[in-house]
Design an enzyme around this catalytic site. Structure first.
Site, PDB file in Angstrom:
ATOM      1  N   ARG A 282       0.747  -1.216   0.109  1.00  0.00           N
ATOM      2  CA  ARG A 282      -0.060  -0.078  -0.069  1.00  0.00           C
ATOM      3  C   ARG A 282       0.835   1.216   0.107  1.00  0.00           C
ATOM      4  NH1 ARG A 282      -3.739  -0.741   4.901  1.00  0.00           N
ATOM      5  NH2 ARG A 282      -1.538  -1.552   5.557  1.00  0.00           N
TER       6      ARG A 282
ATOM      7  N   ASN B 263      -6.261  -3.085   1.945  1.00  0.00           N
ATOM      8  CA  ASN B 263      -6.248  -4.536   2.150  1.00  0.00           C
ATOM      9  C   ASN B 263      -7.649  -4.829   2.107  1.00  0.00           C
ATOM     10  OD1 ASN B 263      -3.445  -4.497   2.041  1.00  0.00           O
ATOM     11  ND2 ASN B 263      -3.211  -4.621   3.909  1.00  0.00           N
TER      12      ASN B 263
END
Length: 91
Positions: free
Chosen positions: A18, A36
């Site tokens: 990320r 996520n």
């Protein structure tokens, strides 16, 4: 301005995916978010000019470093999405 929802599968959680995605998005001045998912995948919602979004997706695998592994990328264009103001990492 185009908006895309991108789903990334592989070893993409617990490896800094990320954060690397956020760095890449900021490199291209794109807006959106990354988060996520419960199934181990990552979702990216991203806005920008279509050719820049294509470049972002093209560079995504190489921007992740040695620990992440992308097995599959799926994407779809979304319509009627309000303009976003920045790129963030969601929890």
């Amino acid at each position: 301005m185009e908006t895309r929802e991108i789903h990334v599968y592989g070893l993409v959680q617990g490896v800094g995916f990320r954060w690397c995605t956020q760095i890449l998005a900021k490199k291209f001045f794109l807006k959106g978010w990354v988060r996520n998912e419960n199934d181990g995948s990552v979702t990216i919602l991203i806005q920008g000019k279509d050719y820049i979004l294509d470049k972002f997706i093209q560079e995504l695998p190489d921007a992740q470093g040695p620990t992440a592994r992308i097995d599959k990328i799926e994407q779809k264009q979304l319509t009627n999405v309000a303009p976003l103001t920045r790129f963030t990492v969601k929890y």
